[in-house]
Scaffold this active site. Structure first.
Site, PDB file in Angstrom:
ATOM      1  N   HIS A 199       1.036  -1.253   0.056  1.00 38.46           N
ATOM      2  CA  HIS A 199       0.080   0.083   0.040  1.00 38.46           C
ATOM      3  C   HIS A 199       0.822   1.305   0.115  1.00 38.46           C
ATOM      4  O   HIS A 199       1.983   1.091   0.108  1.00 38.46           O
ATOM      5  CB  HIS A 199      -0.834  -0.001   1.274  1.00 38.46           C
ATOM      6  CG  HIS A 199      -0.251  -0.026   2.170  1.00 38.46           C
ATOM      7  ND1 HIS A 199       0.399   1.306   3.116  1.00 38.46           N
ATOM      8  CD2 HIS A 199      -0.064  -0.928   3.383  1.00 38.46           C
ATOM      9  CE1 HIS A 199       0.769   0.722   4.262  1.00 38.46           C
ATOM     10  NE2 HIS A 199       0.555  -0.545   4.443  1.00 38.46           N
ATOM     11  N   CYS A 215       3.257  -5.094   6.740  1.00 39.52           N
ATOM     12  CA  CYS A 215       2.958  -4.824   5.589  1.00 39.52           C
ATOM     13  C   CYS A 215       4.055  -4.287   4.831  1.00 39.52           C
ATOM     14  O   CYS A 215       4.975  -3.800   4.982  1.00 39.52           O
ATOM     15  CB  CYS A 215       1.746  -3.681   5.513  1.00 39.52           C
ATOM     16  SG  CYS A 215      -0.057  -4.473   5.732  1.00 39.52           S
TER      17      CYS A 215
END
Length: 312
Positions: A199, A215
């Site tokens: 992301h 992440c």
């Protein structure tokens, strides 16, 4: 039986050099080399502007925090000074992985996207710096795939992250809506590994560091470029390769990055890893030998830049 070695393509070298000479702020993309060529890009040098920090330069040239600092150990990261020569570590040995979809090399903190050929263009390699998980929130290794693409995502912090924030005296909401303060940025690619995403970010200065809860973060402008190129179902290979060896023509290069803290016991372990990687590469070219001095230099310095180690 030894593998047959394809003759090195002079045209490919010319195309690679041409792409490497494009304006530095252009997307880092290269013609995908044949299977027996493992290097892309070129190390470059520029001069810092008066107002630059190393982090400004890193972002401008699609580099991360740690890799530009390691490549310029004698330069002040906050005030390099106008006219100071800055090395851009923009040459890469491709990771040992299937050249398809996304390959993320965690210790390198770099993502490679192998874009397939189209009617308009040949197959390409695009590469981006990323942030990965801290030692206590490690990014998972292995094969995954993209299961969902979200534009302007909301962030729902899990209980573990809420608890960690509470221990710091902070309170996280149940939902962070889309917007400039959303930690996921404007784009998110959800992986088949539950809870993990690739992301954007609202903290771009942290790209190229181990700062996430597992992440994978990208510069906002980089994920904006990558997002439309990926589809649900695309493969994502997440590997742990602090040492990479690869061929360019008849020269073997060794690229060494600082390994993940939890995976290394000292210099001897990285030496053994490098020996195994180099032996594997030499098996592809029987009769070639390496310089022990160059080999040891690459391991000792760990600059993250490919160093030629084979003898003529």
């Amino acid at each position: 039986m030894p593998h047959a070695i394809k003759p090195f393509s002079k045209q490919l070298m010319q195309l690679s050099l041409l792409l490497a000479s494009l304006p530095a702020m252009a997307l880092e993309q290269f013609i995908q080399p044949p299977d027996d060529i493992d290097l892309i890009g070129q190390v470059r040098q520029i001069e810092a502007l008066h107002e630059d920090t190393l982090l400004d330069i890193a972002r401008r040239y699609h580099l991360g925090h740690d890799e530009i600092v390691i490549a310029n150990p004698d330069v002040d990261r906050w005030m390099p000074g106008g006219g100071t020569p800055i090395t851009l570590p923009t040459r890469y040995v491709l990771p040992k992985a299937v050249r398809r979809g996304v390959v993320l090399n965690v210790p390198e903190m770099r993502l490679y996207f192998f874009a397939p050929a189209t009617k308009e263009s040949p197959a390409r390699v695009e590469t981006y710096p990323v942030s990965v998980g801290r030692m206590d929130w490690a990014t998972p290794l292995g094969d995954a795939r993209i299961v969902r693409k979200d534009v302007a995502p909301s962030w729902r912090p899990p209980e573990s992250i809420k608890k960690e924030a509470a221990e710091r005296g902070e309170r996280l909401p149940d939902v962070v809506p889309p917007g400039p303060k959303n930690p996921l940025g404007n784009y998110a690619l959800r992986l088949s590994v539950p809870g993990y995403l690739i992301h954007g970010t609202d903290k771009p200065w942290g790209i190229g560091m181990r700062v996430t809860h597992g992440c994978v973060r990208m510069y906002p402008e980089d994920i904006e470029q990558l997002f439309p190129r990926l589809s649900v179902g695309n493969q994502v290979q997440i590997v742990n390769q602090p040492v990479k060896a690869g061929w360019f023509a008849d020269t073997l290069y060794l690229e060494v990055h600082p390994p993940l803290e939890e995976d290394i016991a000292g210099l001897e372990a990285i030496h053994d890893t490098a020996m195994a990687v180099v032996h594997q590469a030499l098996a592809e070219r029987p009769g070639r030998t390496i310089s022990g001095r160059a080999f040891n230099q690459a391991i000792l310095e760990k600059t993250g830049m490919p160093i030629p180690i084979s003898l003529p």
